[in-house]
Enzyme design. Sequence first.
Site, PDB file in Angstrom:
ATOM      1  N   SER A 142       0.840  -1.200   0.000  1.00 23.07           N
ATOM      2  CA  SER A 142       0.000   0.000   0.000  1.00 23.07           C
ATOM      3  C   SER A 142       0.877   1.252   0.000  1.00 23.07           C
ATOM      4  CB  SER A 142      -0.949  -0.058   1.214  1.00 23.07           C
ATOM      5  OG  SER A 142      -1.938   0.933   1.135  1.00 23.07           O
ATOM      6  N   HIS A 199      -6.668  -6.063  -0.557  1.00 22.82           N
ATOM      7  CA  HIS A 199      -5.540  -5.169  -0.315  1.00 22.82           C
ATOM      8  C   HIS A 199      -4.517  -5.801   0.625  1.00 22.82           C
ATOM      9  CE1 HIS A 199      -3.757  -1.299  -0.856  1.00 22.82           C
ATOM     10  NE2 HIS A 199      -3.831  -0.951   0.408  1.00 22.82           N
ATOM     11  N   ASP A 209      -8.793  -6.213  -4.623  1.00 21.68           N
ATOM     12  CA  ASP A 209      -7.983  -5.141  -4.049  1.00 21.68           C
ATOM     13  C   ASP A 209      -8.660  -3.778  -4.195  1.00 21.68           C
ATOM     14  OD1 ASP A 209      -5.817  -3.760  -2.988  1.00 21.68           O
ATOM     15  OD2 ASP A 209      -4.360  -4.595  -4.386  1.00 21.68           O
TER      16      ASP A 209
END
Length: 345
Positions: free
Chosen positions: A151, A318, A291
Amino acid sequence: MHKKIWIPALLFMLISCGLMSCHPSSQPLTVQEYFAPQDSGVQTAGIKMIPIQTSVGTFHVWTKRMGNNPTIKVLLLHGGPAMTHEYLECFESFFPKEGFEMIEYDQLGSYYSDQPTDSSLWTLPRFVEEVEQVRKALGLNKDNFYLLGNSWGGILAMQYALKYQQNLKGLIICNMMSSCPDYGKYADQVLAKQMDPKVLDTIRAIEARGDFKNPKYMQLLLPNFYKQHLCRLAEWPDPVNRAFKHVNETIYTMMQGPSEFGIAGRLANWDIKDRLKEIAVPTLVVGAKYDTMDPDHMSWMSKQVQHGRYLYCPNGSHLAMWDDQQHFYPGVISFIKEVDNGSFK
């Protein structure tokens, strides 16, 4: 008596097999060497507070090293910004048994590190220099240094590589697009349309008012967005819950915006699509079907870097390192081993 002999023997075989695959031309490390302390004096379970020089003073960041491997040292960059290493503790179940040395790390402003309040610190270039100082303090170099970011940590890893890739052996970008404007468009034009229209209207109305402290905001986002696209496990693991509990919301909101549902902070205009071609080190890009990031964009990224590979997690979101472990870890581990033994293509 037999159990006392069998358990260490099994551990030895696991570590030795992992290290033999990483060192085909040299003698494998023993279990004792892998777990040998690197520091003299009082042992601290691998934890080291590293001083970070900034324009407004010196602060300290928390790191924890597990194992010793002279050719594979993986530094984990958590997301947020200003989440914690805690949600990456799942790597502890996979990397040590492969013989990989791994370092968990809370970036400046995060829970286990110093948390200064000067807003000038919360910029991408400053974070890049922090990672470089951590690298030097831990003795990581082009012969052993793998950088893995998830991320926001993926943004930081990419930006670090653009400036300091001469120090890297391998780069792993997990669940992060190379363009925040494109990330915002994907959230708005694809993911938002999968949501119940009435729920979406309420969320958008709260956002329009800037009423982000309204408890209804997260009450709606958690089941309708976070549980669908952030982590799809029915019960979130303790490390994930701890990371959310410990997030520094001031820094997170300043840089990311009020939630994972799009981008609105200082990172909103970050875009390096045109610079991916500059990254020459072996690079693995990880995407996932559910995601918050567009998996097609991440597949495309793997073709823009000079030596890239794409890992797709068909059951993941994610946090694919949690909800699609059967695809995530074999792919990541294989990449690291291939880079290490020179067979990566």
